[in-house]
Design a protein around this motif. Structure first.
Motif, PDB file in Angstrom:
ATOM      1  N   GLU A  59       3.551 -17.656 -35.786  1.00  0.00           N
ATOM      2  CA  GLU A  59       4.602 -18.114 -36.705  1.00  0.00           C
ATOM      3  C   GLU A  59       5.977 -18.048 -36.055  1.00  0.00           C
ATOM      4  N   THR A  60       6.219 -16.983 -35.272  1.00  0.00           N
ATOM      5  CA  THR A  60       7.508 -16.849 -34.580  1.00  0.00           C
ATOM      6  C   THR A  60       7.607 -17.881 -33.468  1.00  0.00           C
ATOM      7  N   ASP A  89       8.414 -24.008 -40.391  1.00  0.00           N
ATOM      8  CA  ASP A  89       9.297 -24.295 -41.520  1.00  0.00           C
ATOM      9  C   ASP A  89      10.765 -24.047 -41.212  1.00  0.00           C
ATOM     10  N   ASN A 134       7.389 -21.465 -35.576  1.00  0.00           N
ATOM     11  CA  ASN A 134       8.346 -21.537 -36.689  1.00  0.00           C
ATOM     12  C   ASN A 134       8.326 -22.903 -37.382  1.00  0.00           C
ATOM     13  N   SER A 163      12.209 -21.147 -40.402  1.00  0.00           N
ATOM     14  CA  SER A 163      12.700 -19.894 -40.994  1.00  0.00           C
ATOM     15  C   SER A 163      13.805 -19.285 -40.141  1.00  0.00           C
TER      16      SER A 163
END
Ligand SMILES: [Zn+2]
Length: 169
Positions: free
Chosen positions: A99-100, A105, A103, A107
């Protein structure tokens, strides 16, 4: 702190690299090259080359542009880096949470996390590749000098005691 799964994942990747390289103690076979990090090595024992020497052999530059935050987050942010160091930094980035790293979306919290992970990875790489070998070498040098010249070898050589803890009165 690092993800709980990182060490075992890293160990598994190292094991796979040792298998690929044909030895558990891989090192670049070019005389004078001390590259021994599995992340930066190619080929198979005894014909192992570090990434930079492989590039040189192929007539390519040994220096590259590294995408600091990764292409998915910022394709324009790049730094010039030696090829072997680039392999190490990319390997560290592969250990970031997906996710990092991606990313999807946008964030701001994950972007800030990525901004912090970049210098963190730099510090780890610099410590491991450039600082640790030097302090290990200095400790070996001191041990050798103690053996050959005595425990206060610097006095005998006429060198200043630059780290003296004496307090001037
Ligand atoms: Zn090499």
């Amino acid at each position: 702190m690092q993800n709980e799964s990182q060490p075992s994942n890293n160990e598994a990747r190292a094991e796979a690299a040792f298998e690929r390289l044909g030895t558990r103690r891989p090192k670049c076979s070019v005389p004078g090259c001390n590259e021994s990090d599995w992340r930066a090595l190619t080929g198979k024992h005894p014909h192992i080359l570090c990434y930079e020497h492989m590039c040189a052999e192929q007539g390519r530059s040994t220096v590259e542009q590294q995408h600091t935050l990764g292409r998915k987050i910022d394709p324009d942010m790049e730094v010039t880096m030696a090829g072997n160091d680039h392999r190490i930094m990319d390997s560290y980035k592969d250990q970031w949470p997906k996710e990092t790293r991606e990313n999807p979306d946008g964030s701001p919290a994950l972007l800030a996390a990525a901004y912090l992970r970049v210098p963190f990875d730099w510090l780890i790489m610099i410590a491991k590749r450039y600082l640790e070998p030097v302090f290990l070498w200095l400790e070996a040098l001191d041990s050798l000098f103690c053996e050959k010249l005595g425990r206060r070898w610097w006095v005998g050589l006429g060198l200043p005691d630059i780290y003296s803890r004496r307090v001037e009165q």
